[in-house]
Write an enzyme that holds these catalytic residues in place. Sequence first.
Site, PDB file in Angstrom:
ATOM      1  N   ASN A  65       0.821  -1.208   0.000  1.00  0.00           N
ATOM      2  CA  ASN A  65       0.000   0.000   0.000  1.00  0.00           C
ATOM      3  C   ASN A  65       0.858   1.262   0.000  1.00  0.00           C
ATOM      4  O   ASN A  65       0.662   2.181  -0.806  1.00  0.00           O
ATOM      5  CB  ASN A  65      -0.908   0.019   1.231  1.00  0.00           C
ATOM      6  CG  ASN A  65      -1.943  -1.083   1.242  1.00  0.00           C
ATOM      7  OD1 ASN A  65      -2.192  -1.731   0.226  1.00  0.00           O
ATOM      8  ND2 ASN A  65      -2.528  -1.331   2.391  1.00  0.00           N
ATOM      9  N   SER A  80      -0.032   4.289  15.278  1.00  0.00           N
ATOM     10  CA  SER A  80      -1.370   4.794  15.532  1.00  0.00           C
ATOM     11  C   SER A  80      -1.464   5.161  17.004  1.00  0.00           C
ATOM     12  O   SER A  80      -0.556   4.853  17.804  1.00  0.00           O
ATOM     13  CB  SER A  80      -2.417   3.721  15.204  1.00  0.00           C
ATOM     14  OG  SER A  80      -2.302   2.638  16.120  1.00  0.00           O
ATOM     15  N   ASP A 130      -1.294   3.781   5.693  1.00  0.00           N
ATOM     16  CA  ASP A 130      -0.188   3.533   4.767  1.00  0.00           C
ATOM     17  C   ASP A 130      -0.076   4.674   3.755  1.00  0.00           C
ATOM     18  O   ASP A 130       1.026   5.095   3.401  1.00  0.00           O
ATOM     19  CB  ASP A 130      -0.404   2.210   4.039  1.00  0.00           C
ATOM     20  CG  ASP A 130      -0.584   1.043   4.991  1.00  0.00           C
ATOM     21  OD1 ASP A 130       0.112   1.008   6.021  1.00  0.00           O
ATOM     22  OD2 ASP A 130      -1.439   0.174   4.710  1.00  0.00           O
TER      23      ASP A 130
END
Length: 324
Positions: free
Chosen positions: A72, A220, A283
């Site tokens: 990605n 994250s 991504d």
Amino acid sequence: MSTSDERSEAPLRPDAPRAGRAVAGRRRGAGKRFLVVGDVLDGVLVQTSASTIGAHDPAAVIRHRPVGAAGNTATWLGWLGAEVDLVARVGVDDVYRHERALGDAGVRAHIRYDARTTTGAVVSVRNHVGRTAMSDPAASGALTAEDIPSDLLGRADIVHLTGSAMLGGGGADRVASLVARARSGNARVSLDPSSSAVVEAVGADAFVEALAGVDVLFPSEEEALALTGAPSVSEAVRALTEVVPLVVVTRGPEGVLLGRPGRSPQRVPVTPATVVDTLGAGDAFAAGFLRAWATDPVRVGAAAREGTRVAARALGFVGGRPPV
């Protein structure tokens, strides 16, 4: 190709992308060069109205897509016009299919194959409540630092390590060896922990210790908290900057939190977007950030804004990769 070599690299195809190819309306071949190392997977993406086990949804939307954090990120870098190489591992029967998908997105794929196992896979199921993902690392879990060619490291300006299958497959030693290998050239090194489950499997303290030498970290919010055990994301950022000089925490609709040693965390809002699918948005953010940061490492706020712009585009497509 011969299947007797279980840890071989398939050569680039004649129609693989070359320097100077026009991608997404831009001219490739100028600027910084990126090397992405990590997961390339097969995805089964399910959109359903079912919310309980045993329910049957005959109107579910099911799509098969090439996915994986490394694939990605690399394809979004290609979409941005960057020179990008990717190192990954898939099952022996899937090399050409994944090479072609990556090549069509402007990525120079260096895919190892494994005759003992299959390509890693992800099943992602989402409904009105949220998303549940199940993964089988398979070949991606066997990717090691030794699979990264020295010539690619020598040419790269930035090496990006990402993918829960790769990072979670060998404990803290795997992470540390990948970081050390990435630093063996002159490139700056970025790393995305990819999953709080990986952090828990490796062990938070061991994972953080293995980050020594990383220049920018992309956790994250959940991953940042898992890495540090901090009671708040701001405190997690401050703790992580004691090890990594630039920490970029993605927080979904809450935006981005940037951390640098000795400074208060800087907040950057998201770019408004129409959300079709959240898979791969992080991504895409990493690709946008790295593309901008590679050129101007001082203006990290501007790099984060570029990351949110690319992430907003990714949210408009199913599957985590740009359309080709």
